[in-house]
Design an enzyme around this catalytic site. Structure first.
Site, PDB file in Angstrom:
ATOM      1  N   ILE A 184       0.835  -1.214   0.000  1.00  0.00           N
ATOM      2  CA  ILE A 184       0.000   0.000   0.000  1.00  0.00           C
ATOM      3  C   ILE A 184       0.867   1.261   0.000  1.00  0.00           C
ATOM      4  O   ILE A 184       0.589   2.223  -0.722  1.00  0.00           O
ATOM      5  CB  ILE A 184      -0.930  -0.015   1.245  1.00  0.00           C
ATOM      6  CG1 ILE A 184      -1.948  -1.158   1.116  1.00  0.00           C
ATOM      7  CG2 ILE A 184      -1.631   1.319   1.416  1.00  0.00           C
ATOM      8  CD1 ILE A 184      -2.720  -1.459   2.400  1.00  0.00           C
ATOM      9  N   TYR A 194      -3.138  -7.572  16.592  1.00  0.00           N
ATOM     10  CA  TYR A 194      -3.292  -6.708  15.413  1.00  0.00           C
ATOM     11  C   TYR A 194      -4.547  -5.840  15.578  1.00  0.00           C
ATOM     12  O   TYR A 194      -4.487  -4.614  15.443  1.00  0.00           O
ATOM     13  CB  TYR A 194      -3.391  -7.579  14.158  1.00  0.00           C
ATOM     14  CG  TYR A 194      -3.483  -6.782  12.874  1.00  0.00           C
ATOM     15  CD1 TYR A 194      -2.374  -6.117  12.369  1.00  0.00           C
ATOM     16  CD2 TYR A 194      -4.679  -6.696  12.165  1.00  0.00           C
ATOM     17  CE1 TYR A 194      -2.449  -5.393  11.181  1.00  0.00           C
ATOM     18  CE2 TYR A 194      -4.763  -5.988  10.978  1.00  0.00           C
ATOM     19  CZ  TYR A 194      -3.646  -5.329  10.493  1.00  0.00           C
ATOM     20  OH  TYR A 194      -3.724  -4.609   9.328  1.00  0.00           O
TER      21      TYR A 194
HETATM   22  P1  NAD Z   1       3.598  -4.852   3.339  1.00  0.00           P
HETATM   23  O1  NAD Z   1       3.948  -5.801   4.404  1.00  0.00           O
HETATM   24  O2  NAD Z   1       3.416  -5.360   1.973  1.00  0.00           O
HETATM   25  O3  NAD Z   1       4.671  -3.699   3.374  1.00  0.00           O
HETATM   26  C1  NAD Z   1       5.039  -3.188   4.614  1.00  0.00           C
HETATM   27  C2  NAD Z   1       6.261  -2.332   4.458  1.00  0.00           C
HETATM   28  O4  NAD Z   1       6.545  -1.818   5.752  1.00  0.00           O
HETATM   29  C3  NAD Z   1       7.486  -3.110   4.011  1.00  0.00           C
HETATM   30  O5  NAD Z   1       8.100  -2.433   2.921  1.00  0.00           O
HETATM   31  C4  NAD Z   1       8.391  -3.098   5.244  1.00  0.00           C
HETATM   32  O6  NAD Z   1       9.763  -3.088   4.923  1.00  0.00           O
HETATM   33  C5  NAD Z   1       7.942  -1.830   5.940  1.00  0.00           C
HETATM   34  N1  NAD Z   1       8.253  -1.794   7.366  1.00  0.00           N
HETATM   35  C6  NAD Z   1       8.054  -2.785   8.259  1.00  0.00           C
HETATM   36  N2  NAD Z   1       8.478  -2.399   9.475  1.00  0.00           N
HETATM   37  C7  NAD Z   1       8.935  -1.135   9.336  1.00  0.00           C
HETATM   38  C8  NAD Z   1       9.497  -0.184  10.238  1.00  0.00           C
HETATM   39  N3  NAD Z   1       9.688  -0.477  11.521  1.00  0.00           N
HETATM   40  N4  NAD Z   1       9.854   1.038   9.757  1.00  0.00           N
HETATM   41  C9  NAD Z   1       9.681   1.331   8.452  1.00  0.00           C
HETATM   42  N5  NAD Z   1       9.159   0.481   7.547  1.00  0.00           N
HETATM   43  C10 NAD Z   1       8.791  -0.740   7.990  1.00  0.00           C
HETATM   44  O7  NAD Z   1       2.332  -4.065   3.886  1.00  0.00           O
HETATM   45  P2  NAD Z   1       0.881  -3.821   3.364  1.00  0.00           P
HETATM   46  O8  NAD Z   1       0.164  -5.128   3.300  1.00  0.00           O
HETATM   47  O9  NAD Z   1       0.899  -2.911   2.200  1.00  0.00           O
HETATM   48  O10 NAD Z   1       0.345  -3.053   4.644  1.00  0.00           O
HETATM   49  C11 NAD Z   1       0.594  -1.686   4.848  1.00  0.00           C
HETATM   50  C12 NAD Z   1      -0.320  -1.219   5.978  1.00  0.00           C
HETATM   51  O11 NAD Z   1      -1.675  -1.532   5.668  1.00  0.00           O
HETATM   52  C13 NAD Z   1      -0.038  -1.901   7.310  1.00  0.00           C
HETATM   53  O12 NAD Z   1      -0.188  -0.967   8.339  1.00  0.00           O
HETATM   54  C14 NAD Z   1      -1.106  -2.972   7.393  1.00  0.00           C
HETATM   55  O13 NAD Z   1      -1.414  -3.335   8.713  1.00  0.00           O
HETATM   56  C15 NAD Z   1      -2.260  -2.246   6.722  1.00  0.00           C
HETATM   57  N6  NAD Z   1      -3.303  -3.145   6.210  1.00  0.00           N
HETATM   58  C16 NAD Z   1      -2.990  -4.093   5.269  1.00  0.00           C
HETATM   59  C17 NAD Z   1      -3.991  -4.927   4.801  1.00  0.00           C
HETATM   60  C18 NAD Z   1      -3.709  -5.995   3.770  1.00  0.00           C
HETATM   61  O14 NAD Z   1      -4.596  -6.835   3.539  1.00  0.00           O
HETATM   62  N7  NAD Z   1      -2.555  -6.008   3.126  1.00  0.00           N
HETATM   63  C19 NAD Z   1      -5.287  -4.801   5.293  1.00  0.00           C
HETATM   64  C20 NAD Z   1      -5.567  -3.828   6.247  1.00  0.00           C
HETATM   65  C21 NAD Z   1      -4.558  -2.994   6.695  1.00  0.00           C
END
Ligand code: NAD
Length: 245
Positions: free
Chosen positions: A17, A147
């Site tokens: 995202i 979570y």
């Molecule tokens: P992802 O796991 O694909 O990407 C996460 C990114 O965060 C990675 O590039 C990672 O290197 C980075 N990261 C992790 N720890 C970090 C830190 N301490 N400092 C800086 N960067 C850090 O994530 P996503 O699935 O795109 O999710 C992004 C956000 O959306 C998250 O907060 C997640 O909880 C939320 N979310 C995701 C979903 C889903 O279905 N994918 C649904 C609801 C909410």
């Protein structure tokens, strides 16, 4: 060019995202600084759009965040996407795992905001957007104990910031996605006992019968980052394909 010349900091921008949003913000004319703990993947992002500045940053590291923010002169928008999904119930979540989720999902939002809000107060305007989740104070999702707890806290965080700074020109809103097809989601599916069934279950729980794509979340983020949403603050924006209907 809905975000022309807006200075925007994106966290967790190396994939999923955060990456889709950084790219869409830049396409809309924003001056984007993309940060992430993963430097290698950040470089890949820059190859896709060389106008995006990149900076390695662990958003849970107090000293690193302070140093990074001390170099920021002005900022229009903070887009904070850092988050981690722990799988399991209360009894699967030990002390270290509890603390890690608090750190990554909530403390990082506090640290970034604590160090950037003073710049927004100086300029009399600012905008914070955080990525929460439908699995939070809105919906209980199975095996998402810590979570859901931390994302519910983020919803409260957004309301608290919005009320405290509404008179000083700072807005704060949350985006609450359902299931989004990102690399970390794919990783969670692959780790399941039966990945094919896990994928089908995720798809089935969203009434629309499909997953969201990161670009769809980025489109909502673009609206919230733009002046089109100038009257919007303290809101929890569900984007979940009908999961919580
Ligand atoms: P992802 O796991 O694909 O990407 C996460 C990114 O965060 C990675 O590039 C990672 O290197 C980075 N990261 C992790 N720890 C970090 C830190 N301490 N400092 C800086 N960067 C850090 O994530 P996503 O699935 O795109 O999710 C992004 C956000 O959306 C998250 O907060 C997640 O909880 C939320 N979310 C995701 C979903 C889903 O279905 N994918 C649904 C609801 C909410």
């Amino acid at each position: 060019m809905r975000l022309k010349d807006k200075k925007i900091i994106v966290t967790a921008a190396a994939q999923g995202i955060g990456k889709a949003t950084a790219l869409q913000f830049a396409k809309e004319g924003a001056l984007v600084t993309a940060t992430d703990i993963n430097e290698e993947k950040l470089s890949d992002l820059q190859k896709e759009n060389s106008n995006i500045k990149i900076q390695q940053l662990d958003a849970t590291n107090k000293n690193a965040v302070e140093e990074f923010c001390s170099k920021v002169e002005t900022i229009d928008v903070l887009f904070h996407a850092v988050g981690f999904v722990h799988h399991g119930t209360l009894m699967d979540c030990n002390n270290d795992e509890f603390k890690r989720s608090i750190d990554v999902n909530i403390y990082s939002a506090y640290l970034m905001s604590y160090n950037l809000v003073p710049k927004m107060l100086n300029s009399g305007k600012g905008n914070i957007i955080v990525i929460s989740s439908a699995a939070s104070s809105v919906k209980g999702a199975p095996n998402r104990f810590i979570y859901g707890v931390t994302k519910a806290a983020l919803n409260g965080f957004v309301k608290a910031l919005a009320i405290d700074y509404v008179k000083q020109g700072i807005r704060c809103n949350a985006i609450l996605p359902g299931t989004v097809e990102t690399p970390s989601w794919q990783g969670r599916v692959n780790m399941a006992e039966d990945p094919k069934k896990a994928r089908e279950d995720f798809i089935a729980r969203q009434a629309m019968g499909r997953l969201a794509q990161p670009d769809e979340i980025a489109s909502l983020a673009t609206y919230l980052a733009s002046d089109e949403s100038d009257f919007v603050t303290g809101t929890l924006n569900l984007i979940d394909g009908g999961w919580t209907l």
